[in-house]
Design an enzyme around this catalytic site. Structure first.
Site, PDB file in Angstrom:
ATOM      1  N   ASP A  12      17.228 -16.924 -48.247  1.00  0.00           N
ATOM      2  CA  ASP A  12      17.506 -17.855 -47.139  1.00  0.00           C
ATOM      3  C   ASP A  12      18.175 -19.148 -47.598  1.00  0.00           C
ATOM      4  O   ASP A  12      18.010 -20.191 -46.979  1.00  0.00           O
ATOM      5  CB  ASP A  12      16.213 -18.236 -46.380  1.00  0.00           C
ATOM      6  CG  ASP A  12      15.500 -17.027 -45.848  1.00  0.00           C
ATOM      7  OD1 ASP A  12      16.181 -16.045 -45.511  1.00  0.00           O
ATOM      8  OD2 ASP A  12      14.262 -17.061 -45.767  1.00  0.00           O
ATOM      9  N   HIS A  40      21.132 -12.792 -42.888  1.00  0.00           N
ATOM     10  CA  HIS A  40      22.177 -13.753 -43.243  1.00  0.00           C
ATOM     11  C   HIS A  40      22.760 -14.361 -41.968  1.00  0.00           C
ATOM     12  O   HIS A  40      23.294 -13.643 -41.134  1.00  0.00           O
ATOM     13  CB  HIS A  40      23.294 -13.084 -44.054  1.00  0.00           C
ATOM     14  CG  HIS A  40      22.831 -12.581 -45.380  1.00  0.00           C
ATOM     15  ND1 HIS A  40      23.577 -11.768 -46.184  1.00  0.00           N
ATOM     16  CD2 HIS A  40      21.684 -12.794 -46.041  1.00  0.00           C
ATOM     17  CE1 HIS A  40      22.906 -11.505 -47.285  1.00  0.00           C
ATOM     18  NE2 HIS A  40      21.754 -12.114 -47.214  1.00  0.00           N
TER      19      HIS A  40
HETATM   20  P1  GDP Z   1      20.889 -16.368 -46.369  1.00  0.00           P
HETATM   21  O1  GDP Z   1      19.933 -15.251 -46.139  1.00  0.00           O
HETATM   22  O2  GDP Z   1      20.886 -16.874 -47.779  1.00  0.00           O
HETATM   23  O3  GDP Z   1      22.259 -16.084 -45.850  1.00  0.00           O
HETATM   24  O4  GDP Z   1      20.330 -17.635 -45.535  1.00  0.00           O
HETATM   25  P2  GDP Z   1      19.905 -17.664 -43.974  1.00  0.00           P
HETATM   26  O5  GDP Z   1      21.057 -17.450 -43.150  1.00  0.00           O
HETATM   27  O6  GDP Z   1      18.707 -16.815 -43.792  1.00  0.00           O
HETATM   28  O7  GDP Z   1      19.356 -19.159 -43.882  1.00  0.00           O
HETATM   29  C1  GDP Z   1      20.138 -20.275 -44.049  1.00  0.00           C
HETATM   30  C2  GDP Z   1      19.982 -21.161 -42.821  1.00  0.00           C
HETATM   31  O8  GDP Z   1      20.621 -22.390 -43.078  1.00  0.00           O
HETATM   32  C3  GDP Z   1      20.654 -20.612 -41.585  1.00  0.00           C
HETATM   33  O9  GDP Z   1      19.948 -21.059 -40.450  1.00  0.00           O
HETATM   34  C4  GDP Z   1      22.056 -21.241 -41.659  1.00  0.00           C
HETATM   35  O10 GDP Z   1      22.713 -21.302 -40.401  1.00  0.00           O
HETATM   36  C5  GDP Z   1      21.705 -22.588 -42.137  1.00  0.00           C
HETATM   37  N1  GDP Z   1      22.697 -23.330 -42.883  1.00  0.00           N
HETATM   38  C6  GDP Z   1      23.505 -22.894 -43.902  1.00  0.00           C
HETATM   39  N2  GDP Z   1      24.161 -23.957 -44.433  1.00  0.00           N
HETATM   40  C7  GDP Z   1      23.745 -25.057 -43.739  1.00  0.00           C
HETATM   41  C8  GDP Z   1      24.024 -26.450 -43.845  1.00  0.00           C
HETATM   42  O11 GDP Z   1      24.748 -26.908 -44.703  1.00  0.00           O
HETATM   43  N3  GDP Z   1      23.383 -27.275 -42.970  1.00  0.00           N
HETATM   44  C9  GDP Z   1      22.519 -26.832 -42.011  1.00  0.00           C
HETATM   45  N4  GDP Z   1      21.957 -27.698 -41.189  1.00  0.00           N
HETATM   46  N5  GDP Z   1      22.228 -25.525 -41.897  1.00  0.00           N
HETATM   47  C10 GDP Z   1      22.825 -24.649 -42.748  1.00  0.00           C
END
Ligand code: GDP
Length: 433
Positions: A12, A40
């Protein structure tokens, strides 16, 4: 050129966003491990997606999305997700599923659920997607490869053999109904026909792409600390989320990997069980959880509230090192703009001793964090596009983390949307120090 995007922590970290962004210039995006237990998040011109099994290049019609042999391939989850993506108006995606990938069976999901139920409080926090039973079968050599779905006699023989074992478990250990082989074959055959247009020799596709100098992104699921060998065993996932496994699970030569981007958040978050040294509780946790991510820190797959805490420099340095990261993408920096001061974990304390090396699980369970307090920047940094324009304390935070984790931070994400990204030149060499 092959570029691998992996998680430095517990998952995440924002890998989906980074992959979606880099996929703009990619020819191929590959998932090399895990299955529909991923979550993701991608936000772009087509809307908001929580991708579970499809690679994060799915919204780019020029990109070929490959599900490599290392993936736990759930046909129903795949078809459902593909239908959802089409409904969102995404142009028809290009997809190739490895004929050597193994099929995640409906009985894997059942066994995962029954086992979590049996374990009760001692459960591993599984997403109940069947992943652990799937990989168990793969290494016990009773898994079914996608190619075997198209050989009816082989399929019946292999399934009958597997079900001898599975049904003994179903009935004796879990006291549930056995699985009927005929009904299962009928279901699998129907699904196999629907996925047939996508099934391919992805090893050949990728090998040719490497020879032709194509841009290939390989996308890891979860992060270092959930690796079965290097993570917080046994609270880990069942396949390796490491960049080192990517060539195996995808099918590209090891030498072709040029960049390894480890993704980490500017604070810590974790879904599932296991020691989490910098975890916050109460109001402090609630506030960070509410402000984190794109609409709070809730699992993209499960909707479960994520555990949150301050940035853990010990775990992240280890996470980057084990990944062999050549650079780091720091995400969610915008989230911390409400704080006067920001604690950063620089070491652990274990039985009165200071540790800077990430320890084995039994020690980790007894560690407490040692914090340095950094000044906050008390500003909304969303919309800023140049690193120099970030508030001084914010830049100081980034540079402090970079030194702490010994890896150059080259991307700073200041919002969930694809375009919310600040590129940064680091003076730190791109080698592990
Ligand atoms: P992954 O599994 O590594 O792709 O991560 P996830 O998608 O599960 O979780 C990352 C969360 O952080 C999601 O809600 C994204 O939309 C959010 N996100 C990613 N980059 C940023 C950022 O720079 N700022 C904010 N506020 N949210 C972000």
């Amino acid at each position: 050129m092959v570029h691998t995007i992996v998680g430095a922590n517990w998952g995440d970290e924002g890998k989906g966003k980074i992959t979606d962004l880099l996929a703009v210039n990619a020819d191929i995006v590959v998932r090399f491990q895990g299955g529909a237990n991923a979550g993701h998040t991608i936000i772009n011109e087509y809307g908001h997606f929580a991708l579970h099994l499809l690679p994060s290049g799915i919204c780019n019609p020029k990109v070929l999305n490959v599900l490599g042999p290392g993936v736990a391939f759930d046909m129903e989850a795949f078809l459902k997700e593909l239908a959802e993506v089409r409904e969102m108006g995404v142009p028809e995606p290009q997809i190739a599923i490895s004929e050597r990938a193994q099929v995640l069976m409906p009985y894997h999901i059942l066994l995962d659920c029954y086992e979590e139920e049996r374990l009760g409080k001692q459960s591993f926090g599984s997403t109940k997607s069947g992943i652990a039973p799937f990989y168990g079968d793969k290494y016990q050599k009773i898994g079914i490869q996608v190619c075997q779905l198209y050989y009816p006699e082989v399929l019946r023989e292999k399934l009958t053999h597997a079900l001898d074992i599975k049904n003994a478990l179903m009935t004796s250990l879990y006291h549930k109904d056995p699985v009927d082989v005929d009904a299962l074959i009928e279901k699998l055959t129907g699904l196999a026909e629907q996925i047939r247009p996508f099934v391919a020799d992805t090893d050949e596709i990728l090998m040719n792409a490497v020879r032709d100098g194509k841009n290939i992104l390989m996308e890891g699921q979860l992060g270092t600390l959930r690796d079965p060998d290097h993570g917080i065993y046994p609270m880990v996932t069942s396949s390796s989320p490491l960049a080192g496994y990517a060539p195996v699970g995808a099918g590209v030569p090891v030498w072709s990997i040029r960049n390894i981007t480890a993704v980490t958040k500017a604070y810590s978050s974790c879904v599932g069980a296991g020691p989490f040294t910098t975890e916050l509780y109460g109001d402090e946790a609630e506030e960070l959880r509410r402000r984190g991510g794109d609409h709070g820190e809730y699992g993209a797959k499960t909707g479960r509230p994520r555990r949150v805490g301050w940035f853990d420099g010990v775990a992240t340095r280890y996470g980057c090192e084990i990944q062999g990261a050549t650079e780091v993408a720091l995400t969610n920096l915008d989230v911390l703009g409400y704080l006067d001061e920001i604690p950063v974990c620089v070491a652990y304390e274990y039985e009165g001793k200071r540790l800077t090396r990430f320890p084995v699980t039994p020690m980790l369970e007894k560690c407490t964090p040692v914090y340095e307090i950094l000044p906050g920047w008390k500003a909304d940094i969303r919309g800023i596009t140049r690193y120099e324009d970030l508030p001084e304390n914010c830049r100081h935070y980034v540079e402090y983390l970079e030194k702490l984790i010994c890896c150059p931070i080259t991307m700073v994400s200041n919002g969930p949307r694809r375009e919310e990204m600040i590129y940064r030149k680091s003076s730190m060499p791109s080698v592990i120090c």
